[in-house]
Design a protein around this motif. Structure first.
Motif, PDB file in Angstrom:
ATOM      1  N   LEU A   1       3.224   5.876  -2.818  1.00  0.00           N
ATOM      2  CA  LEU A   1       4.399   6.609  -3.302  1.00  0.00           C
ATOM      3  C   LEU A   1       4.416   6.695  -4.826  1.00  0.00           C
ATOM      4  CD1 LEU A   1       7.210   5.355  -0.918  1.00  0.00           C
ATOM      5  CD2 LEU A   1       6.271   7.671  -1.079  1.00  0.00           C
ATOM      6  N   LEU A   2       4.037   5.615  -5.495  1.00  0.00           N
ATOM      7  CA  LEU A   2       3.973   5.617  -6.956  1.00  0.00           C
ATOM      8  C   LEU A   2       2.929   6.617  -7.449  1.00  0.00           C
ATOM      9  CD1 LEU A   2       4.837   4.345  -9.676  1.00  0.00           C
ATOM     10  CD2 LEU A   2       2.963   2.727  -9.355  1.00  0.00           C
ATOM     11  N   LEU A   3       1.764   6.617  -6.818  1.00  0.00           N
ATOM     12  CA  LEU A   3       0.719   7.570  -7.206  1.00  0.00           C
ATOM     13  C   LEU A   3       1.159   9.009  -6.952  1.00  0.00           C
ATOM     14  CD1 LEU A   3      -2.480   5.738  -5.940  1.00  0.00           C
ATOM     15  CD2 LEU A   3      -1.752   6.047  -8.316  1.00  0.00           C
ATOM     16  N   LEU A   4       1.822   9.231  -5.830  1.00  0.00           N
ATOM     17  CA  LEU A   4       2.336  10.574  -5.533  1.00  0.00           C
ATOM     18  C   LEU A   4       3.389  10.991  -6.552  1.00  0.00           C
ATOM     19  CD1 LEU A   4       2.260  12.922  -3.505  1.00  0.00           C
ATOM     20  CD2 LEU A   4       4.120  11.787  -2.289  1.00  0.00           C
ATOM     21  N   TRP A   5       4.262  10.063  -6.926  1.00  0.00           N
ATOM     22  CA  TRP A   5       5.292  10.350  -7.928  1.00  0.00           C
ATOM     23  C   TRP A   5       4.659  10.678  -9.282  1.00  0.00           C
ATOM     24  CZ3 TRP A   5      10.187  11.620  -8.003  1.00  0.00           C
ATOM     25  CH2 TRP A   5      10.877  11.581  -9.202  1.00  0.00           C
ATOM     26  N   ARG A   6       3.625   9.898  -9.648  1.00  0.00           N
ATOM     27  CA  ARG A   6       2.938  10.145 -10.920  1.00  0.00           C
ATOM     28  C   ARG A   6       2.229  11.496 -10.902  1.00  0.00           C
ATOM     29  NH1 ARG A   6       3.675   7.495 -15.441  1.00  0.00           N
ATOM     30  NH2 ARG A   6       1.496   7.713 -15.928  1.00  0.00           N
ATOM     31  N   TRP A   7       1.663  11.847  -9.760  1.00  0.00           N
ATOM     32  CA  TRP A   7       0.929  13.107  -9.649  1.00  0.00           C
ATOM     33  C   TRP A   7       1.888  14.293  -9.658  1.00  0.00           C
ATOM     34  CZ3 TRP A   7      -0.213  16.133  -4.899  1.00  0.00           C
ATOM     35  CH2 TRP A   7      -1.153  17.116  -5.142  1.00  0.00           C
ATOM     36  N   LEU A   8       3.009  14.137  -8.969  1.00  0.00           N
ATOM     37  CA  LEU A   8       3.997  15.213  -8.905  1.00  0.00           C
ATOM     38  C   LEU A   8       5.090  15.058  -9.959  1.00  0.00           C
ATOM     39  CD1 LEU A   8       4.540  15.455  -5.052  1.00  0.00           C
ATOM     40  CD2 LEU A   8       3.176  16.975  -6.486  1.00  0.00           C
ATOM     41  N   GLY A   9       5.055  13.975 -10.707  1.00  0.00           N
ATOM     42  CA  GLY A   9       6.112  13.609 -11.645  1.00  0.00           C
ATOM     43  C   GLY A   9       6.656  14.716 -12.509  1.00  0.00           C
TER      44      GLY A   9
ATOM     45  N   VAL B   1       0.844  -1.208   0.000  1.00  0.00           N
ATOM     46  CA  VAL B   1       0.000   0.000   0.000  1.00  0.00           C
ATOM     47  C   VAL B   1       0.871   1.247   0.000  1.00  0.00           C
ATOM     48  CG1 VAL B   1      -1.629   1.340   1.404  1.00  0.00           C
ATOM     49  CG2 VAL B   1      -2.028  -1.097   1.025  1.00  0.00           C
ATOM     50  N   TYR B   2       1.925   1.264   0.846  1.00  0.00           N
ATOM     51  CA  TYR B   2       2.828   2.423   0.880  1.00  0.00           C
ATOM     52  C   TYR B   2       3.528   2.616  -0.462  1.00  0.00           C
ATOM     53  CZ  TYR B   2       2.218   2.375   5.952  1.00  0.00           C
ATOM     54  OH  TYR B   2       1.707   2.399   7.217  1.00  0.00           O
ATOM     55  N   ALA B   3       3.950   1.519  -1.085  1.00  0.00           N
ATOM     56  CA  ALA B   3       4.605   1.615  -2.398  1.00  0.00           C
ATOM     57  C   ALA B   3       3.636   2.165  -3.435  1.00  0.00           C
ATOM     58  CB  ALA B   3       5.133   0.253  -2.824  1.00  0.00           C
ATOM     59  N   LEU B   4       2.394   1.705  -3.400  1.00  0.00           N
ATOM     60  CA  LEU B   4       1.383   2.208  -4.329  1.00  0.00           C
ATOM     61  C   LEU B   4       1.130   3.696  -4.100  1.00  0.00           C
ATOM     62  CD1 LEU B   4      -0.729   1.658  -6.543  1.00  0.00           C
ATOM     63  CD2 LEU B   4      -2.337   1.106  -4.710  1.00  0.00           C
TER      64      LEU B   4
END
Length: 136
Positions: A114-122, A109-112
Motif C-alpha cells: 500500500l505504501l509503494l502504491l501510494w508513493r507511485w500514485l501519490g 507485506v500488505y502495508a508495504l
C-alpha cells in the motif's frame, strides 16, 4: 473427481510441511528461505489477498497463489535439502496451524504494498484530493 481433489489437497499440505522443514535447514540458501517463508506465511495466515467470502475469487487466490508460490519455493531449495525435508515431513506428519507470525508478516507485506502504491500514485492522488476539496 472429489477423491482426486482430496489427494491433491493432502499432497499440497505435505509439500507445505516439507517446505517448512526445508526453510529451517541451514543448507537452504537465503533467497529460497525468504520465498519459502513468504509462501508459508501466506498459506497459514488467517487473512488472504482476496477474502474468502467473495464468491469464486475468494478461493481462486488460494487455488493459484499458494501452489504457484510453493512450486517456486520448492524449485529454489537444493534437491538434497528437499529430499531430507520430505523425509522428515513423512516421519513426523503434523498439521500446520494458523500462524500469528504469518499474519504479522502478511500485514507488513500488505502495508508495504500500500505504501509503494501510494508513493507511485501519490502526486496524482494528492492532486485529485486537493481538486476535490476545492470544489466543495
Amino acid at each position: 473427481m472429489l477423491d482426486r481433489l482430496r489427494r491433491a489437497a493432502r499432497h499440497l499440505k505435505a509439500e507445505l510441511l516439507a517446505l517448512s522443514h526445508a526453510a529451517r535447514d541451514a543448507r537452504t540458501p537465503w533467497p529460497a528461505r525468504a520465498v519459502a517463508l513468504l509462501v508459508l506465511a501466506y498459506a497459514l495466515s488467517p487473512i488472504d489477498l482476496i477474502p474468502d467470502f467473495i464468491p469464486v475469487l475468494g478461493y481462486l487466490d488460494d487455488l493459484l497463489l499458494v501452489p504457484a508460490g510453493l512450486w517456486l519455493a520448492l524449485r529454489l531449495v537444493p534437491p538434497a535439502v528437499l529430499a531430507d525435508a520430505r523425509a522428515e515431513a513423512a516421519r513426523h506428519p503434523r498439521k500446520l496451524a494458523r500462524s500469528g507470525w504469518g499474519l504479522a508478516l502478511m500485514l507488513a507485506v500488505y502495508a508495504l504494498l500500500l505504501l509503494l502504491l501510494w508513493r507511485w500514485l501519490g502526486p496524482g492522488v494528492a492532486g485529485w484530493w486537493a481538486a476535490r476539496d476545492s470544489v466543495q
